[in-house]
Design a protein around this motif. Structure first.
Motif, short mmCIF file in Angstrom:
data_model
loop_
_atom_site.label_atom_id
_atom_site.label_comp_id
_atom_site.label_asym_id
_atom_site.label_seq_id
_atom_site.Cartn_x
_atom_site.Cartn_y
_atom_site.Cartn_z
N LEU A 238 0.83 -1.20 0.00
CA LEU A 238 0.00 0.00 0.00
C LEU A 238 0.87 1.26 0.00
CD1 LEU A 238 -2.83 -0.92 2.55
CD2 LEU A 238 -3.04 -0.68 0.07
N ALA A 239 1.95 1.21 0.76
CA ALA A 239 2.86 2.36 0.80
C ALA A 239 3.39 2.68 -0.59
CB ALA A 239 4.02 2.08 1.76
N GLU A 240 3.83 1.67 -1.31
CA GLU A 240 4.34 1.87 -2.65
C GLU A 240 3.26 2.39 -3.59
OE1 GLU A 240 6.85 1.92 -5.96
OE2 GLU A 240 7.36 1.73 -3.83
N GLU A 241 2.08 1.82 -3.48
CA GLU A 241 0.98 2.21 -4.37
C GLU A 241 0.59 3.68 -4.18
OE1 GLU A 241 -3.73 1.02 -5.25
OE2 GLU A 241 -2.52 -0.17 -3.83
N TYR A 242 0.55 4.14 -2.93
CA TYR A 242 0.07 5.49 -2.66
C TYR A 242 1.20 6.51 -2.47
CZ TYR A 242 -4.53 3.39 -2.18
OH TYR A 242 -5.71 2.73 -2.42
N GLY A 243 2.43 6.09 -2.66
CA GLY A 243 3.53 7.04 -2.59
C GLY A 243 3.93 7.41 -1.19
N HIS A 244 4.11 6.39 -0.32
CA HIS A 244 4.46 6.64 1.07
C HIS A 244 5.59 5.71 1.51
CE1 HIS A 244 1.43 9.59 2.16
NE2 HIS A 244 0.53 8.88 1.50
N LEU A 245 6.02 5.91 2.75
CA LEU A 245 7.07 5.10 3.35
C LEU A 245 6.51 4.26 4.50
CD1 LEU A 245 9.93 7.76 3.65
CD2 LEU A 245 9.69 6.00 1.89
N THR A 246 7.20 3.20 4.80
CA THR A 246 6.92 2.42 6.01
C THR A 246 7.91 2.84 7.09
OG1 THR A 246 8.46 0.62 5.50
CG2 THR A 246 6.22 0.48 4.56
N ALA A 247 7.62 2.45 8.33
CA ALA A 247 8.54 2.74 9.42
C ALA A 247 9.89 2.05 9.18
CB ALA A 247 7.94 2.29 10.75
N ARG A 248 9.85 0.87 8.64
CA ARG A 248 11.10 0.14 8.35
C ARG A 248 11.92 0.88 7.30
NH1 ARG A 248 13.19 -4.83 9.20
NH2 ARG A 248 11.34 -5.40 10.41
N GLN A 249 11.27 1.37 6.25
CA GLN A 249 11.99 2.11 5.22
C GLN A 249 12.58 3.40 5.78
OE1 GLN A 249 8.72 2.33 2.40
NE2 GLN A 249 9.78 0.95 0.98
N ALA A 250 11.81 4.10 6.61
CA ALA A 250 12.31 5.34 7.21
C ALA A 250 13.54 5.07 8.07
CB ALA A 250 11.21 5.99 8.05
N ALA A 251 13.51 3.96 8.82
CA ALA A 251 14.64 3.60 9.66
C ALA A 251 15.85 3.21 8.83
CB ALA A 251 14.25 2.46 10.59
N GLN A 252 15.60 2.55 7.70
CA GLN A 252 16.70 2.18 6.81
C GLN A 252 17.38 3.42 6.25
OE1 GLN A 252 17.61 -1.19 6.28
NE2 GLN A 252 19.45 -0.12 5.57
N VAL A 253 16.58 4.40 5.87
CA VAL A 253 17.13 5.68 5.39
C VAL A 253 18.00 6.31 6.47
CG1 VAL A 253 16.53 8.04 4.75
CG2 VAL A 253 15.29 6.12 3.73
N ALA A 254 17.48 6.33 7.69
CA ALA A 254 18.22 6.95 8.80
C ALA A 254 19.54 6.23 9.05
CB ALA A 254 17.36 6.95 10.06
#
Length: 304
Positions: A238-254
């Motif tokens: 759903l995150a990919e479909e609607y153009g958003h991030l997950t908490a896991r992705q945000a943490a990976q970026v950090a």
């Protein structure tokens, strides 16, 4: 005394809830106040948080979805009502000019505020001041969206023990900082001899987006990264479909960007347990993780 902290005014995404208002974030950066993405209800949240309209020097909109901008009319009108004397600069995607115009003049009011419109059309430095540089980077969302990065210039920290060794005191210290060197007879003392490099602090604000280069560019070595984590990893599709991030992705970026403190926000109303966001992020990121809550305050980390 200077203050650097994030005042969280709202943390919901598309639909607000009983405990989460639409978006809104005020960054206190010494004498400057940066208001990011004022969603519906921001003016009232400012009242609850003890934030006056006069604290705002710049308004930064990432994009023109309602949960990020519908509070703008109330904020703009409050600037006039409170007779704020200083100019307030407004940064927003240039492609949404018609929406900014509508929000800026959404109803009849006695308009006295000095709103300096500075639409953003490309990546780069969009403002400079005593605060340093304000930069913008384009993100990946169904509508044009920009993230923001605040970068303080580096400097030097004077070391008292070295100043004492060279006999530099009082006004001589200020002169050395200004000129870079002092001459004592046949001897010259440079600022490098009595100081160490002080890295400037960085703040990054990343809202609605999929993973993209812009996210990583904004987050690079940020002392404080405020980033959307609308979904949990179980809903990554759903995150990919609607153009958003997950908490896991945000943490990976950090983690990959060497961030010091990570602030997760912009939560979907489908989740009722905020600890799941913390657990998912902490599994990836070893630094400080904050799951933002309305009306909370998040301090900037100490200088590295």
């Amino acid at each position: 005394m200077s203050v650097r902290e994030l005042v969280v005014l709202g943390t919901a995404s598309q639909v607000p809830g009983r405990t989460r208002n639409h978006n809104g974030y005020l960054l206190r950066w010494d004498a400057e106040g940066f208001l990011f993405d004022p969603g519906e209800g921001t003016q009232r949240q400012m009242l609850f948080a003890g934030v006056s309209a006069s604290a705002i020097n710049r308004i930064c909109l990432t994009h023109f979805h309602g949960d990020h901008c519908l509070g703008l009319p109330g904020v703009v009108q409050r600037l006039s009502l409170d007779d704020v004397q200083h100019p307030v600069h407004a940064h927003y995607p240039a492609s949404g000019q018609e929406y900014f115009d509508r929000l800026r003049h959404a109803s009849v009011f006695h308009d006295t505020a000095q709103i300096v419109e500075e639409p953003v059309s490309e990546d780069g430095v969009i403002a400079k001041g005593e605060f340093g540089e304000l930069r913008a980077r384009q993100l990946d969302h169904p509508v044009e969206s920009f993230g923001y990065q605040l970068v303080e210039p580096g400097g030097r920290r004077m070391l008292p023990e070295l100043l004492d060794r060279f006999g530099i005191t009082g006004s001589e210290i200020g002169e050395l900082q200004r000129t870079g060197a002092l001459r004592f007879g046949s001897r010259t003392v440079t600022v490098e001899q009595v100081s160490v490099v002080r890295r400037g602090q960085r703040f990054a604000f990343v809202m609605d987006t999929r993973l993209c280069d812009g996210v990583y560019e904004l987050a690079e070595r940020a002392d404080l990264l405020v980033i959307e984590s609308t979904f949990l990893d179980e809903d990554a599709g759903l995150a990919e479909e609607y153009g958003h991030l997950t908490a896991r992705q945000a943490a990976q970026v950090a983690a990959e960007s060497k961030v010091t403190k990570l602030v997760l926000t912009h939560f979907s109303q489908r989740y009722d347990d905020p600890t799941k966001f913390y657990d998912e992020a902490k599994d990836i990121f070893g630094g400080d993780v904050v799951v933002a809550a309305d009306l909370s305050r998040v301090s900037m980390p100490k200088r590295r």
